[in-house]
Scaffold this active site. Structure first.
Site, PDB file in Angstrom:
ATOM      1  N   LYS A 133       0.802  -1.234   0.000  1.00 40.87           N
ATOM      2  CA  LYS A 133       0.000   0.000   0.000  1.00 40.87           C
ATOM      3  C   LYS A 133       0.834   1.283   0.000  1.00 40.87           C
ATOM      4  O   LYS A 133       0.422   2.293  -0.571  1.00 40.87           O
ATOM      5  CB  LYS A 133      -0.976   0.009   1.176  1.00 40.87           C
ATOM      6  CG  LYS A 133      -2.063  -1.061   1.098  1.00 40.87           C
ATOM      7  CD  LYS A 133      -3.022  -0.823  -0.046  1.00 40.87           C
ATOM      8  CE  LYS A 133      -4.186  -1.797  -0.007  1.00 40.87           C
ATOM      9  NZ  LYS A 133      -5.058  -1.684  -1.179  1.00 40.87           N
TER      10      LYS A 133
ATOM     11  N   GLU B 234      -9.911   5.880   2.606  1.00 41.29           N
ATOM     12  CA  GLU B 234     -10.744   4.794   3.081  1.00 41.29           C
ATOM     13  C   GLU B 234      -9.780   3.650   3.405  1.00 41.29           C
ATOM     14  O   GLU B 234      -8.663   3.616   2.877  1.00 41.29           O
ATOM     15  CB  GLU B 234     -11.722   4.346   1.987  1.00 41.29           C
ATOM     16  CG  GLU B 234     -11.159   3.357   0.960  1.00 41.29           C
ATOM     17  CD  GLU B 234     -10.038   3.898   0.083  1.00 41.29           C
ATOM     18  OE1 GLU B 234      -9.903   5.148  -0.054  1.00 41.29           O
ATOM     19  OE2 GLU B 234      -9.266   3.072  -0.447  1.00 41.29           O
TER      20      GLU B 234
ATOM     21  N   SER C  30       1.203  -9.790  -1.054  1.00 41.59           N
ATOM     22  CA  SER C  30       0.897  -8.357  -0.965  1.00 41.59           C
ATOM     23  C   SER C  30       1.085  -7.754   0.420  1.00 41.59           C
ATOM     24  O   SER C  30       1.255  -6.544   0.541  1.00 41.59           O
ATOM     25  CB  SER C  30      -0.518  -8.082  -1.478  1.00 41.59           C
ATOM     26  OG  SER C  30      -1.447  -8.982  -0.896  1.00 41.59           O
TER      27      SER C  30
END
Lengths: 266, 389
Positions: free
Chosen positions: B84, B106, B373
């Site tokens: 991220k 968000e 991830s």
């Protein structure tokens, strides 16, 4: 002639402003929606906005979000809302516009939706999440069936107002603030400046909405626009009532108060 | 910039934000042509995020499964624990460049919230994160981290209290604060230019994999597998390989309790064309266009839509999307823990689970790259409860 145009013509002749209340179709239920519409028209509403309940109303604050949730819980569907309009039309020629999010129209089928609007007697539709850039296809269909696709501008629109209102039909929905729908104590936008800018780009009637919560605010802003839209404040009256009869009475009284506030003898 | 991928994408946004989206596109285009912007971004990716991340040969897993060679792209080793930050940093740099003093985001699993709070702390910006109350409970570790980093965490109680509702609330907040606020979207979703920006900021994953795999194996992989919620880690690893037609791209969706139940988030498997959060894409909706409540054990995959570029890759058959259930993901999670000594995020475990199915069917000379991830510290409580540990 479209009922919206006729209404604004009549009001213009009398130098009067239009009052446009909003209710969510199906909140508390569709039968009450019929009564609400008729009562509000009696009380002075000139055009009525009917919200098609939606699961994810991105442009709405908590009042209308909850209203939509109630209507959906009660089983409101697009087809049943269309039937409700048919019922309204048996007793009234009040101009009606839908407030509907684009996915509802898209999934139902753009042509099917617009055709049904035309058939049952809905005069216009307001789609808050469809900007002018994405309106080409639906405009063609709306024009084909004589349903008005209401242009919408915001205080941030600036030079976009020109292309948004070009060939626009019905009226321009002028969102009063950078924000979502909701009851407000005051509006911080310079409304006079904003409405002046809009009238530089178009002769269409300008309807001011978002945040107008009471007669004082309506009276304050009436001189800058051609129509006042009241949504969340009406919904609150309905939601706070003890029963459906009281909801209809309170909504009608509220509409009457606002109408008085924006009338000429004020 | 083209805001569409075939028919998918677009800008189905309220009028209030349209000029901001247009400005954002202009500023973004300028920024990526600006050497100084790119230099600063690359420097931060290296020294702050800790890139490049390793492409690790999972020897034990490969041997156990007895099929293709399995490589793990270690996005879990990035600062903050997932892919991220690649994107949050890029957008935060853009926000700084545009003079914005406040950022919002968000978050589902909380990793994007943490990444945004991290970037905001670094650039001295005010930060507010919107998180579904359901997710706040199941990803508590990340909530604490966000607060420690100085962000305000606002619970979202409407709808299902998960990711889609957090996006709705973030959008509403953005509209209310449009002049001073930059909305850092965490996945490859939203109105144009977001899906493109997010992909561009995440493509470093795929770019690195290409160099690394050529170094290690002298050729490109046969398969690339990644989990898909909104689709940011997956588009990041897929994108540089799209033109390499012999590389098969597999996106893994969350099948929750099974795609034949109503408790899943398998958008491609069960969705249809519609408009959500500003984009035309595939969504899980009923026949009136009401968005369906979705479910997955993983907060980050618990989303009823998918990035428009993925919808396009699916439609053009460039990528395939497969469902993996909660149970399969938990099994994959534990397998990676026990066999390779790596605790993956439950989201990433979905991709691992798919590889556990796929690799044994492939000959030993084939190569499968899995995007890991994120790391799974945030999930240990949930998984422990499921397994009675």
């Amino acid at each position: 002639m479209n009922r919206i145009d006729k209404k604004f013509e009549t009001l213009r002749e009398k130098n009067e402003k239009a009052l446009i209340p909003f209710v969510t179709a199906g909140d508390p239920d569709l039968d009450t929606t019929v009564e609400l519409v008729l009562a509000m028209e009696q009380a002075g509403a000139d055009i009525i906005e009917l919200g098609i309940p939606y699961s994810d109303p991105m442009a709405d604050g908590i009042v209308i979000q909850q209203s939509s949730t109630r209507a959906l819980k009660n089983g409101a569907k697009i087809s049943s809302v269309m039937n409700t309009v048919k019922d309204i039309r048996k007793k009234s020629q009040v101009p009606l516009v839908y407030l509907v999010y684009y996915n509802s129209v898209f999934k139902y089928g753009m042509e099917k939706f617009i055709k049904e609007c035309s058939y049952v007697g809905v005069d216009g539709i307001i789609i808050p999440d469809l900007p002018i850039e994405e309106r080409k296809d639906i405009t063609e269909i709306a024009d084909k069936y004589g349903v008005y696709l209401i242009p919408l501008v915001a205080p941030t629109s600036k030079e976009r107002i020109k292309k948004i209102t070009h060939n626009g039909k019905g009226f321009v929905y002028c969102v009063s603030t950078t924000g979502v729908t909701g009851v407000r104590q005051e509006i911080s936008t310079d409304i006079k400046e904003y409405m002046d800018i809009v009238s530089q780009y178009t002769d269409m009637p300008r309807a001011l909405g978002f945040g107008i919560s009471n007669a004082e605010m309506a009276a304050k802003y009436k001189k800058y626009c051609d129509a006042i839209i009241v949504g969340s404040a009406v919904i609150k009256k309905i939601a706070e009532a003890g029963d459906k009869k009281e909801a209809v009475e309170n909504a009608a009284k509220f509409v009457a108060d606002i109408k008085k506030a924006i009338s000429n003898n004020q | 910039m083209n805001g569409r991928f075939g028919k998918f994408g677009g800008q189905y946004a309220p009028e209030t934000i349209m000029n901001v989206l247009i400005e954002l596109e202009t500023e973004y285009e300028k920024a990526i042509k600006d050497e100084k912007f790119i230099e600063e971004y690359k420097y931060l990716l290296k020294d702050f995020v800790g890139r490049e991340t390793p492409l690790y040969f999972a020897k034990n897993l490969t041997e156990k499964l007895g099929g293709a060679k399995i490589y793990l792209k270690r996005e879990d080793l990035n600062h903050t624990g997932s892919h991220k930050l690649n994107n949050a940093l890029g957008q935060a740099l853009l926000a700084k460049r545009m003079g914005k003093k406040r950022v919002i985001a968000e978050t589902g699993a909380g990793q994007h919230g943490v990444a945004t709070a991290t970037a905001a702390a670094m650039f001295g910006m005010e930060c507010e994160i919107f998180m579904g109350e359901e997710d706040i409970e199941r990803q508590a570790l990340n909530v604490v981290r966000m607060k420690m980093l100085g962000a305000k965490v606002t619970p979202v109680t409407t709808g299902t209290g998960t990711l889609k509702d957090a996006v709705n609330e973030a959008m509403r907040n953005w509209v209310e604060n449009i002049e001073n606020t930059f909305y850092i979207i965490g996945s490859a979703v939203g109105p144009h230019p977001y899906p493109t920006m997010v992909r561009d900021f995440q493509r470093v994953i795929g770019d690195e994999v290409k160099v690394q795999i050529l170094e290690k194996e002298g050729r490109l992989p046969d398969y690339i597998v990644a989990c898909v919620g909104g689709g940011s880690n997956s588009i990041g690893i897929f994108y540089p390989f799209i033109e390499d037609k012999n590389v098969k791209l597999i996106g893994v969706e969350a099948a929750g309790l099974g795609i034949d139940t109503d408790q899943h988030a398998a958008t491609i498997a069960k969705g249809s064309l519609g408009v959500l959060h500003g984009m035309m894409t595939y969504l899980l909706q009923d026949d009136e266009g009401q968005i369906m409540p979705v479910y997955s054990i993983s907060a980050g995959l618990d989303y009823p839509g998918i990035g428009p570029e993925h919808a396009y890759l699916m439609e053009t058959k460039r990528a395939k999307y497969v469902p993996i259930t909660d149970q399969e993901a938990v099994d994959g999670f534990m397998e990676l823990c026990r066999i390779e000594g790596i605790i993956p995020a439950i989201e990433s475990a979905h991709a691992v689970a798919e590889v556990i199915k796929l690799a044994p069917k492939l000959p030993k000379d084939q190569i499968v790259v899995v995007n890991l991830s994120g790391r799974g510290d945030k999930d240990v409580d949930t998984i422990a409860k499921v397994l009675g540990i």
